[in-house]
Design a protein around this motif. Structure first.
Motif, PDB file in Angstrom:
ATOM      1  N   ALA A 493       0.838  -1.212   0.000  1.00 21.31           N
ATOM      2  CA  ALA A 493       0.000   0.000   0.000  1.00 21.31           C
ATOM      3  C   ALA A 493       0.865   1.251   0.000  1.00 21.31           C
ATOM      4  N   LEU A 494       0.229   2.368  -0.404  1.00 19.68           N
ATOM      5  CA  LEU A 494       0.923   3.664  -0.358  1.00 19.68           C
ATOM      6  C   LEU A 494       0.578   4.314   0.969  1.00 19.68           C
ATOM      7  N   CYS A 495       1.512   4.277   1.903  1.00 17.42           N
ATOM      8  CA  CYS A 495       1.227   4.872   3.209  1.00 17.42           C
ATOM      9  C   CYS A 495       2.525   5.060   3.978  1.00 17.42           C
ATOM     10  N   VAL A 542      -5.599  -1.807  -1.403  1.00 14.33           N
ATOM     11  CA  VAL A 542      -5.156  -2.822  -0.446  1.00 14.33           C
ATOM     12  C   VAL A 542      -6.150  -2.797   0.707  1.00 14.33           C
ATOM     13  N   LEU A 543      -6.770  -3.956   1.017  1.00  6.98           N
ATOM     14  CA  LEU A 543      -7.770  -4.023   2.085  1.00  6.98           C
ATOM     15  C   LEU A 543      -7.201  -4.810   3.254  1.00  6.98           C
ATOM     16  N   ILE A 544      -7.176  -4.152   4.427  1.00 11.13           N
ATOM     17  CA  ILE A 544      -6.709  -4.832   5.643  1.00 11.13           C
ATOM     18  C   ILE A 544      -7.915  -4.923   6.583  1.00 11.13           C
ATOM     19  N   GLU A 545      -8.238  -6.127   7.009  1.00 11.38           N
ATOM     20  CA  GLU A 545      -9.393  -6.306   7.899  1.00 11.38           C
ATOM     21  C   GLU A 545      -8.928  -6.785   9.272  1.00 11.38           C
ATOM     22  N   VAL A 546      -9.495  -6.164  10.302  1.00  8.47           N
ATOM     23  CA  VAL A 546      -9.242  -6.608  11.672  1.00  8.47           C
ATOM     24  C   VAL A 546     -10.605  -7.022  12.226  1.00  8.47           C
ATOM     25  N   ALA A 547     -10.808  -8.316  12.412  1.00  7.26           N
ATOM     26  CA  ALA A 547     -12.134  -8.797  12.836  1.00  7.26           C
ATOM     27  C   ALA A 547     -12.021  -9.573  14.144  1.00  7.26           C
ATOM     28  N   ASP A 548     -13.076  -9.482  14.929  1.00  5.76           N
ATOM     29  CA  ASP A 548     -13.113 -10.273  16.168  1.00  5.76           C
ATOM     30  C   ASP A 548     -14.488 -10.893  16.313  1.00  5.76           C
ATOM     31  N   ASP A 549     -14.612 -11.813  17.181  1.00  8.32           N
ATOM     32  CA  ASP A 549     -15.931 -12.415  17.400  1.00  8.32           C
ATOM     33  C   ASP A 549     -16.468 -12.019  18.766  1.00  8.32           C
ATOM     34  N   ALA A 621       0.195   0.459  -4.113  1.00  3.00           N
ATOM     35  CA  ALA A 621       1.339   1.125  -4.744  1.00  3.00           C
ATOM     36  C   ALA A 621       1.661   0.415  -6.053  1.00  3.00           C
ATOM     37  N   ASP A 622       1.942   1.229  -7.095  1.00  2.00           N
ATOM     38  CA  ASP A 622       2.355   0.629  -8.363  1.00  2.00           C
ATOM     39  C   ASP A 622       3.785   0.130  -8.248  1.00  2.00           C
ATOM     40  N   LEU A 623       4.552   0.884  -7.431  1.00  2.00           N
ATOM     41  CA  LEU A 623       5.975   0.571  -7.309  1.00  2.00           C
ATOM     42  C   LEU A 623       6.170  -0.610  -6.371  1.00  2.00           C
ATOM     43  N   PRO A 624       7.281  -1.272  -6.485  1.00  2.00           N
ATOM     44  CA  PRO A 624       7.541  -2.347  -5.533  1.00  2.00           C
ATOM     45  C   PRO A 624       7.778  -1.762  -4.153  1.00  2.00           C
ATOM     46  N   ALA A 625       7.487  -2.548  -3.150  1.00  2.00           N
ATOM     47  CA  ALA A 625       7.688  -2.066  -1.779  1.00  2.00           C
ATOM     48  C   ALA A 625       9.166  -1.851  -1.528  1.00  2.00           C
ATOM     49  N   ALA A 626       9.449  -0.987  -0.534  1.00  3.55           N
ATOM     50  CA  ALA A 626      10.846  -0.687  -0.227  1.00  3.55           C
ATOM     51  C   ALA A 626      11.579  -1.984   0.115  1.00  3.55           C
TER      52      ALA A 626
END
Ligand code: ADP
Length: 649
Positions: A493-495, A542-549, A621-626
């Motif tokens: 992701a770009l962040c 880019v989707l990041i999910e944090v789930a709990d029950d 990100a289009d570019l490869p990660a660092a």
């Protein structure tokens, strides 16, 4: 003390100043515009008048040439008439006295006069006495009269051709006298005279387009296209001249009033502007041209005479045209001036607007900078709050290895005393591993706590996820929550990794809180539960999910999730920070802000099968990660922590 109100005069002057300034500008501009218009009008008038007069001069010259040529042609018709009489033997005999009877010659001259259409034809002796004439049998006959005083007689006796304009003494008829000497054997023996009527000469002028007149050598108008102008003078006559005319009876004692011509200004050689004041009532009505007002007077001498031909071209049209053009020039220049003024005003306003715009932009930039700095501070404060909340867990995390160290080192001493070097070495190795683990934790904490710039760059999200889990590892373990992790390798992701880590710590901590029964719908603590974390790349995001029950998000909490200071947890009490501590209600608000800054979104929802799920949606990100082994990447690299278990002694 109360502030005194501003005096009325100060207020008034503040209000009126701009108005006064504007009036002052207009007050200066108006005369300037008027002066410009006047100047342009004057220049326009002069130029147009000059052009008009030049054109008028040209036309006038043509007219002069034309009228002069036709007049000369008319005069030339009779030029040799008197001289031909000298060829007649009867004439010579009579003037010399060789013949006595004039009867035959008189009849001859009478017939000749009729045929030629002249006024009279007569012969004079050397002494100037009329001996034969065409009007011999008329009562006004001047047979026998002495005309030696007439200039045409004098000229002829001097051997020249006489040309004389005069008014007849007997009938008072104006005419043109042409005389020639009568010679015999080279001696002048008499004079032959032909008198031509003016009407005959004027015939050539029947179609003139402008007033035309002929003046003789005395400045007396003898021919004119306007009949009433005849026998007037161009110049006022002085007394001696008038007396002379009375003596010669040239104009038969006519009054000879002035024509009323006033010179205005010379234009060129033989051309001047004149004003004609005389009002010819009768003539003015019939004339095709104006007979008073301003005229361009052009003169030319008439060949073979001492007369002057004058053509008067009315300049009224030229002046009228000049005025029109002057008005146009004045209005045009004023218009242009106003346009110019408006243009400069517009430019000035535009300049002011541009300056104001620039100033505004500068201020907006400044405010944005201040806001960003404030936001950065807030984010950092949020992070410090998280660290505070983590501190209890971290203390625990460090206490465990410290106690283990104590035991291991004590045992190592004992092993050494017993001479069991192998066991002592094993314990020392374990001590080294524990110290490494503690170092990893503190360096991770240090890295998390540092102030980050927030500038986005390509980040493989696995690392921030691992780092966040590492920081909360102790809590996870103690809570007995099962962790399910599914992170795709291509989730880049770009962040800013540090800030993403902060968001993740917030979300994981919230889930742990909810699972520990500290969330809404608190029913007392319970052990277990599952925390599921996934990260994947989907359609450029880019989707990041944090789930709990856990208990999930109640309907009244959902709309207020991201509201600052909204919390359902008990307030943080100083010194009472348990695992997770209380709630500030800032975690989700700050997290949402961080994600928004990266061009992403943070959303919370309830899972269909119970529990809450928070989704971070970030641009991929289009570019490869660092490079994970670069200095930057190492900062965030998740050092796989060794299991923190005390060694069995
Ligand atoms: P805080 O954690 O300090 O209360 P947050 O902004 O992080 O502040 O969270 C706000 C509120 O959202 C929490 O008080 C809680 O009621 C609710 N919440 C957040 N995460 C969850 C979750 N996973 N399950 C249930 N409720 C949650």
């Amino acid at each position: 003390m109360m502030a005194r109100p501003a005096p009325l005069s100060v207020l008034l002057s503040a209000l009126l100043m701009p108005v006064a300034r504007r009036f002052r500008t207009i007050g200066l501009l108006l005369p300037a515009l008027a002066a410009l218009a006047l100047l342009a009008g004057f220049a326009g008038f002069r130029v147009s008048e000059g052009m008009g007069l030049a054109a008028l001069q040209e036309t006038g010259r043509h007219r002069l040439d034309l009228y002069a040529a036709s007049l000369e042609r008319e005069i030339d018709k009779y030029a040799y008439f008197p001289a031909t009489l000298g060829l007649e033997r009867d004439v010579l005999d009579l003037v010399t006295g060789r013949a006595r009877s004039a009867w035959g010659l008189n009849r001859y001259l009478e017939r000749l006069n009729e045929r030629a259409g002249t006024l009279s034809i007569y012969a004079l002796t050397r002494e100037g006495r009329v001996v034969a004439t065409s009007n011999w049998n008329r009562p006004d006959s001047f047979m026998g009269e002495d005309l030696s005083y007439r200039p045409y007689f004098v000229d002829a006796m001097d051997g020249r051709q006489g040309r004389f304009f005069g008014v007849g003494t007997t009938r008072g008829e104006a005419g043109y006298y042409l005389s020639a000497p009568l010679a015999e054997d080279g001696t002048i023996v008499g004079v032959a005279v032909v008198k031509v009527s003016l009407e005959q000469l004027e015939q050539s002028w029947t179609t003139v387009e402008a007033p035309v007149l002929v003046t003789d050598e005395n400045g007396v108008v003898i021919l004119a296209s306007v009949p009433s102008w005849k026998f007037t003078t161009l110049r006022p006559m002085d007394e001696p001249t008038r007396r002379h005319f009375d003596q010669t009876l040239q104009y038969n004692a006519r009054p000879l009033p002035p024509l009323g011509l006033t010179p205005l200004r010379p234009i060129a050689d033989r051309a001047e502007l004149v004003r004609l004041a005389r009002a010819d009532n009768g003539a003015a009505e019939t004339a095709v041209f104006p007979l008073s007002g301003a005229f361009l007077a052009q003169t030319a001498p008439l060949r073979g005479t001492r007369w002057t031909l004058t053509v008067l071209s009315p300049v009224a049209q030229v002046t009228g045209m000049a005025w029109t053009r002057a008005a146009l020039a004045a209005v045009g220049s004023a218009f242009l001036g106003i346009l110019l003024l408006m243009w400069t005003q517009r430019r000035r306003h535009l300049g002011a607007l541009r300056r104001a715009h620039g100033e505004l932009e500068r201020k907006v930039e400044e405010r944005t900078r201040t806001l960003r700095a404030a936001q950065d501070e807030l984010v950092h404060a949020g992070k410090l709050a998280v660290i505070g909340q983590l501190s209890a867990g971290l203390a625990h995390e460090l206490n465990q290895p410290l106690a283990a160290l104590r035991t291991l080192s004590g045992n190592a001493v004992k092993f050494l005393q017993r001479g069991n070097l192998e066991a002592a070495q094993g314990n020392l190795d374990r001590i080294g591993q524990l110290v490494d683990g503690m170092g990893a934790l503190t360096s991770q904490l240090k890295s998390f706590a540092r102030k980050s710039s927030g500038a986005p760059r390509p980040v493989a999200v696995r690392r921030p996820i691992d780092n966040a889990l590492f920081l909360l590892d102790q809590r996870l373990k103690r809570s007995g929550v099962a962790l399910r992790l599914a992170v795709a390798d291509d989730a880049v992701a770009l962040c800013d990794p540090n800030r993403l880590e902060q968001v993740l710590v917030n979300l994981i901590a919230n889930s742990l809180d909810a699972l520990a029964g500290r969330g809404p719908g608190h029913k007392g603590g319970r052990e277990g539960g599952t925390l599921a974390m996934t990260a994947r790349c989907e359609g450029g995001r880019v989707l990041i999910e944090v789930a709990d029950d856990g208990p999930g998000l109640p309907a009244d909490v959902l709309p207020r999730l991201f509201e600052p200071f909204f919390t359902t947890k008990e307030a943080v009490r100083e010194g009472s920070a348990k695992d997770g501590g209380g709630g500030l209600g800032l975690g989700l608000a700050i997290s949402a802000g961080i994600v928004r800054d990266f061009g992403g979104t943070l959303a919370g929802a309830n899972r269909p099968d119970g529990g809450a799920v928070f989704t971070i949606d970030l641009p991929a990100a289009d570019l490869p990660a660092a490079d994970p082994f670069s200095a930057e990447a190492r900062d965030f690299a998740c050092p796989t922590p060794p299991p923190l278990r005390p060694p069995s002694p």
